[in-house]
Design a protein around this motif. Structure first.
Motif, short mmCIF file in Angstrom:
data_model
loop_
_atom_site.label_atom_id
_atom_site.label_comp_id
_atom_site.label_asym_id
_atom_site.label_seq_id
_atom_site.Cartn_x
_atom_site.Cartn_y
_atom_site.Cartn_z
N GLY A 119 4.48 -6.68 2.66
CA GLY A 119 4.47 -8.03 2.11
C GLY A 119 3.10 -8.65 1.98
N VAL A 120 2.04 -7.92 2.38
CA VAL A 120 0.66 -8.45 2.32
C VAL A 120 -0.16 -7.54 1.41
CG1 VAL A 120 -1.41 -9.00 3.65
CG2 VAL A 120 0.86 -9.40 4.65
N PRO A 121 -0.87 -8.09 0.43
CA PRO A 121 -1.65 -7.24 -0.48
C PRO A 121 -2.62 -6.33 0.26
CG PRO A 121 -1.52 -9.48 -1.33
CD PRO A 121 -0.93 -9.52 0.05
N LEU A 122 -2.81 -5.15 -0.31
CA LEU A 122 -3.68 -4.12 0.25
C LEU A 122 -4.86 -3.93 -0.70
CD1 LEU A 122 -3.90 -1.81 2.46
CD2 LEU A 122 -2.73 -0.35 0.80
N VAL A 139 1.27 -4.49 -3.17
CA VAL A 139 1.84 -5.13 -1.99
C VAL A 139 2.77 -4.11 -1.33
CG1 VAL A 139 3.23 -7.04 -1.09
CG2 VAL A 139 1.70 -7.42 -3.05
N PRO A 140 2.37 -3.52 -0.22
CA PRO A 140 3.19 -2.47 0.40
C PRO A 140 4.55 -2.98 0.82
CG PRO A 140 0.97 -2.54 1.35
CD PRO A 140 1.12 -3.77 0.52
N GLY A 141 5.50 -2.05 0.79
CA GLY A 141 6.83 -2.36 1.29
C GLY A 141 7.05 -1.83 2.69
N ILE A 142 6.01 -1.23 3.26
CA ILE A 142 6.15 -0.63 4.60
C ILE A 142 5.10 -1.19 5.55
CG2 ILE A 142 7.08 1.52 3.64
CD1 ILE A 142 3.70 1.92 5.04
N PRO A 414 -0.90 19.08 0.86
CA PRO A 414 0.31 19.92 0.93
C PRO A 414 0.95 19.94 2.32
CG PRO A 414 -1.61 21.31 0.98
CD PRO A 414 -2.13 19.91 0.79
N TYR A 415 1.05 18.80 2.94
CA TYR A 415 1.72 18.67 4.23
C TYR A 415 2.71 17.51 4.13
CZ TYR A 415 -2.19 21.50 5.87
OH TYR A 415 -3.11 22.51 6.04
N LEU A 416 3.81 17.63 4.82
CA LEU A 416 4.81 16.57 4.80
C LEU A 416 4.21 15.30 5.39
CD1 LEU A 416 7.74 15.85 4.13
CD2 LEU A 416 8.36 16.53 6.46
N GLN A 417 4.31 14.18 4.66
CA GLN A 417 3.65 12.96 5.06
C GLN A 417 4.16 11.79 4.23
OE1 GLN A 417 -0.50 12.98 3.08
NE2 GLN A 417 0.35 15.02 2.68
N TYR A 418 3.82 10.57 4.67
CA TYR A 418 4.00 9.40 3.82
C TYR A 418 2.77 9.32 2.94
CZ TYR A 418 4.55 4.69 2.09
OH TYR A 418 4.67 3.61 1.26
N ALA A 419 2.96 9.41 1.62
CA ALA A 419 1.85 9.68 0.71
C ALA A 419 1.23 8.45 0.05
CB ALA A 419 2.32 10.66 -0.37
N MET A 420 1.48 7.24 0.56
CA MET A 420 0.89 6.02 0.00
C MET A 420 1.08 5.94 -1.51
SD MET A 420 -0.43 4.45 2.68
CE MET A 420 -1.66 3.30 2.09
N PRO A 421 2.33 5.92 -1.99
CA PRO A 421 2.58 6.01 -3.43
C PRO A 421 2.08 4.81 -4.23
CG PRO A 421 4.60 5.46 -2.26
CD PRO A 421 3.58 5.80 -1.21
#
Length: 594
Positions: A119-122, A139-142, A414-421
């Motif tokens: 909810g806060v701009p990045l 604005v991230p959702g996480i 190439p590793y499982l991760q949260y990829a900052m889409p």
């Protein structure tokens, strides 16, 4: 291995596309075979489109807790009346109604502006056009894992702190929002790239220090709010080459780059995974130990974590263990200015005092700090680690080939991760270059560096050799640490300087940062924990004022406790910021540079 391609709709890949792909490898395809390769490419394209059309998935472990919603924020960049040191990016106030523990109860915490706060701009310290190719910031959702853990521990998330452009400056004048000022002397560097974090915590440190020494604000109204703005108790910074420790040193606070993989990096903009670190920046050593205990531990999502990373329930109670050790020594009568360091072994890295650009002013402070370790009863020896000098070159060659791909274009590893889409930087073009050249030429230079390294005929061999030397460098420190509890070096090579004048001269903007990471970046590639703590004061090279000088304590990997013990024992002999002779007119010094 069998491969299944989804095939729907008319083919989209044509012969010209296939020929261009083949030509990029310098090969030609027989006309009779093109039909088969086209069929395979179109199958792949259809499969790719099928995945692209799926709705995005967000790991529920990163969704903000319902008790922390709704959220609002205020943008403070560009508002000097509310943000006199330009520390704040966006201010908010988020708490959890039912935290799982109270270790950080009511502690105010700010996060470097490369950390996702739902909810806060990045901003990443840059312009939205360079971060997402659009006029507005994402604005991230996480909530990044470190944000969730602060909230779960009762902390108050106060918002995001300005940081340097793409986290690529050890000084504090490159942020898209403008220079971030040192809380001790406005107009001077507070270090980077976690600049806003350092200055905001330092503002609290300044207030406490002045009260302790009976000094008041030098502002015309004698109002430190007007001078310093709102400050916080703690911050969470980021460090790829020194970006927690360097600003902590310039700002006179405590900044820890924990062992690589101890504190999860999930939900934070990366530069290169091998050197990505996040960690606590605090007013006191005890707060640093407490906050590390909150932040540390495996999260099940960050590929930087290793089998050595403890599960959360197994994370040491760093503060509790430190206090128990101190109490045991006190019971024996050893917690005194003459005996607190008894049993500790401190190795002063000889090469750390020989790096290019290290001033006599800083060297004298570090030499005095080593003597103070002796005075409190520690065993102090100088130790030679010749590879320490070449460590920055190893760090450079091991990371430059990846820096653009992963750090400036957010290419997924190439590793499982949260990829900052939500972070989708566009390709470098003239418009982007002009912006970078104006505000932080180090980022523009990184594009050239990375392209140059990857274009060399022996690029892979050079990278492979550098990786081998990373292990050799780690082994060199590990070997010495068999005989010592911690190693000691300076952090900042010189006392903080004035922000350079705004100019289009690239050299004048790059020169002040040269050499700033020569004692810090080694430990990003080797993964050793390293703490910056205030060791004393030094005169600024270009003005009448004084600024803090930091010392660095380095420990065995996953042995942060030994660092905290050594730091606590040293402070029994006198804290770094209290090594003050009382003869300097601080008010006059400060007013002369404002």
């Amino acid at each position: 291995m069998s491969v299944v391609f989804l095939s729907t709709g008319p083919p989209t890949v044509n012969v010209e596309h296939l020929d261009a792909l083949a030509e990029s490898y310098g090969v030609s395809i027989d006309a009779r075979e093109k039909e088969h390769y086209l069929h395979l490419l179109n199958g792949l394209d259809a499969t790719s489109n099928a995945i692209t059309s799926l709705p995005a998935y967000t790991d529920p472990r990163l969704l903000p807790a319902a008790s922390t919603l709704p959220r609002t924020y205020e943008k403070l960049s560009g508002k000097p009346d509310k943000n006199p040191l330009n520390t704040w990016s966006h201010r908010t106030s988020i708490t959890a109604s039912n935290p799982s523990d109270v270790r950080l109860s009511r502690k105010t915490v700010v996060f470097k502006d490369n950390v996702s706060i739902a909810g806060v701009p990045l901003t990443g310290g840059t312009f939205p056009e360079l971060l997402v190719g659009k006029p507005d910031y994402p604005v991230p959702g996480i909530d990044a894992v470190v944000v969730k853990r602060v909230l779960e521990s009762g902390g108050v998330v106060k918002g995001s702190a300005n940081c340097e452009h793409f986290s690529m400056s050890p000084l504090s004048f490159t942020s898209a929002s403008g220079p971030v000022h040192n809380a001790w002397l406005k107009g001077y560097t507070t270090g980077g790239s976690s600049s806003g974090c350092a200055a905001m915590v330092a503002a609290s440190q300044v207030r406490a220090w002045r009260k302790r020494h009976g000094l008041s604000s030098p502002s015309p109204s004698n109002n430190d709010e007007e001078e310093l703005g709102e400050s916080v108790d703690m911050a969470v910074g980021g460090d790829q080459g020194g970006s927690i420790r360097i600003p902590a040193a310039y700002a006179g606070i405590y900044g820890l780059k924990a062992t690589h993989g101890l504190v999860p990096y999930t939900g934070i903009i990366s530069l290169v995974p091998m050197i990505d670190h996040t960690g606590p920046m605090t007013m006191t050593l005890e707060d640093n130990a407490m906050m590390l205990g909150v932040l540390a531990g495996w999260d099940g999502m960050d590929p930087r974590c290793t089998p050595e990373t403890p599960l959360r329930q197994n994370v040491p109670d760093y503060l509790g263990l430190l206090e128990a050790w101190r109490a045991e020594k006190d019971l024996k009568g050893d917690w005194t200015p003459q005996m607190a360091g008894k049993g500790l072994r401190i190795g002063v890295i000889k090469e750390g005092l020989e790096v290019v650009g290290l001033t006599s002013e800083v060297k004298s402070v570090i030499t005095a700090a080593a003597e103070q370790f002796k005075a409190v009863g520690a065993n102090v020896e100088e130790v030679s680690i010749p590879m320490h000098i070449i460590g920055p070159a190893i760090w450079t060659v091991a990371t430059r080939p990846y820096m653009v791909e992963h750090g400036l274009q957010n290419r997924v590893t190439p590793y499982l991760q949260y990829a900052m889409p939500d972070v989708t930087p566009p390709v470098l073009n003239q418009k982007a270059f002009d912006l970078l050249n104006k505000h932080n030429p180090a980022v523009a230079n990184m594009f050239f560096n990375s392209a140059f390294m990857n274009s060399k005929p022996d690029a892979n061999q050079a990278l492979a050799k550098a990786m081998g030397h990373v292990q050799q460098l780690r082994d060199a420190y590990d070997e010495v640490l068999k005989d010592f509890d911690v190693l000691l070096t300076p952090v900042n090579p010189k006392v903080g300087s004035k922000h350079p004048e705004y100019t289009m001269d690239v050299g004048k903007k790059m020169e002040p940062a040269i050499g700033a990471t020569l004692n810090t970046c080694q430990f990003n590639v080797t993964g050793h924990p390293a703490l910056s703590m205030p060791a004393g004061w030094g005169r600024t090279p270009d003005g009448p004022g004084m600024l803090p000088v930091g010392m660095q304590l380095v420990g065995k990997r996953f042995d942060e406790l030994s660092i905290f013990k050594a730091a606590a024992a040293w402070e029994v002999g006198g804290k770094g910021l209290d090594r003050w002779n009382g003869q300097i007119n601080w008010t006059a010094s400060r007013s002369s540079v404002i």
